[in-house]
Scaffold this active site. Sequence first.
Site, PDB file in Angstrom:
ATOM      1  N   HIS A 243       0.796  -1.235   0.000  1.00  0.00           N
ATOM      2  CA  HIS A 243       0.000   0.000   0.000  1.00  0.00           C
ATOM      3  C   HIS A 243       0.837   1.297   0.000  1.00  0.00           C
ATOM      4  O   HIS A 243       0.798   2.087  -0.952  1.00  0.00           O
ATOM      5  CB  HIS A 243      -0.899   0.033   1.236  1.00  0.00           C
ATOM      6  CG  HIS A 243      -1.719  -1.190   1.455  1.00  0.00           C
ATOM      7  ND1 HIS A 243      -2.845  -1.469   0.733  1.00  0.00           N
ATOM      8  CD2 HIS A 243      -1.589  -2.213   2.335  1.00  0.00           C
ATOM      9  CE1 HIS A 243      -3.391  -2.603   1.169  1.00  0.00           C
ATOM     10  NE2 HIS A 243      -2.634  -3.076   2.135  1.00  0.00           N
TER      11      HIS A 243
HETATM   12  C1  BDR Z   1      -3.176   0.677   5.268  1.00  0.00           C
HETATM   13  O1  BDR Z   1      -3.390   0.182   6.581  1.00  0.00           O
HETATM   14  C2  BDR Z   1      -2.179  -0.235   7.153  1.00  0.00           C
HETATM   15  O2  BDR Z   1      -2.300  -1.521   7.659  1.00  0.00           O
HETATM   16  C3  BDR Z   1      -1.119  -0.142   6.083  1.00  0.00           C
HETATM   17  O3  BDR Z   1       0.081   0.333   6.640  1.00  0.00           O
HETATM   18  C4  BDR Z   1      -1.697   0.847   5.092  1.00  0.00           C
HETATM   19  O4  BDR Z   1      -1.352   2.163   5.417  1.00  0.00           O
HETATM   20  C5  BDR Z   1      -3.831  -0.266   4.275  1.00  0.00           C
HETATM   21  O5  BDR Z   1      -5.193  -0.364   4.521  1.00  0.00           O
END
Ligand code: BDR
Length: 313
Positions: A243
């Site tokens: 992400h």
């Molecule tokens: C987001 O949530 C966190 O777990 C990750 O770091 C990312 O920023 C994804 O949904």
Amino acid sequence: MPIPRRIIIDTDPGQDDAVAILLALGSPELEIVGITAVAGNVPLGLTEKNARKICELAGRPDIKVYPGAVRPLVRRPVTAEHVHGKTGLDGPSLPEPTMPLQEQHAVDFIVETVMNEESGSITLCPLGPLTNIALALNREPRIAPRIREIVLMGGGFFEGGNVTPTAEFNIYVDPHAADVVFHSGIPIVVMPLDVTHKALTTAKRVQAFRALGSKVGEAAAALLDFFERFDEEKYGTDGGPLHDPCVIAYLLRPELFNGRQCNVAVEIASELTMGMTVVDWWGVTDRPKNALVMRDIDADGFFALLTERLGRL
Ligand code: BDR
Ligand code: CA
């Protein structure tokens, strides 16, 4: 070499946050003015420490890390140890950081930096819940027109949610903060799940990090080996979504992404859909276009960039 773009990374590391920080540190086009930590994947005491661990891994103990909000504006804290492990950075064994945590609060740092630096020069890169950013905007609304752009990871529309059927984690944890940010009038670029679920850490891509043969490459691979296990099982894919580095990659190579300007509103009333990003992708309302929402990514180009930049550290 043009003047580097000046950024503040607001983050809750998190393995994918860690890779995003490494990508920024390996990129001369960017200057990290400061890293602000926020409670998210794990509590603040761990996210600020993890941010420092990553700076030290990259040989950059000079980067300033500021502690921010310990809890969301309104709702109770939600964490994600089931994804990121107990430390938030499970995977490699990284030494305890020795670089200091700054004494100044993250919100004060953001307000002071944006007010004192040239207007339009600072870009905010939120990689976690938007609590610190909303607190800064509420505290000193004059920062809004002085911020060049906010490029954030959060939300999801076509892909649905990852923590509830409709909500993505960062927005779900502090929907009220997200609501403040999307009403701020600041130019916003959104990297939602619709993009990040196309950026998968396949075995081949992780192997390319390991093949760098460096401490950073090995650590990045170990972080992702741990991180992807949860989503691989959940989605049945080779690799998990990477992400947060999408935010930094956009600053470096915007042409890797595709999206459109539309209105984004955040659900803050219904418990059923709390934290949903309601994206008017098809322009069916007259609500103002307040964000550039991305939908597609050149995933091979993204991982090639990442491998090359980690290779510089
Ligand atoms: C987001 O949530 C966190 O777990 C990750 O770091 C990312 O920023 C994804 O949904
Ligand atoms: Ca994050």
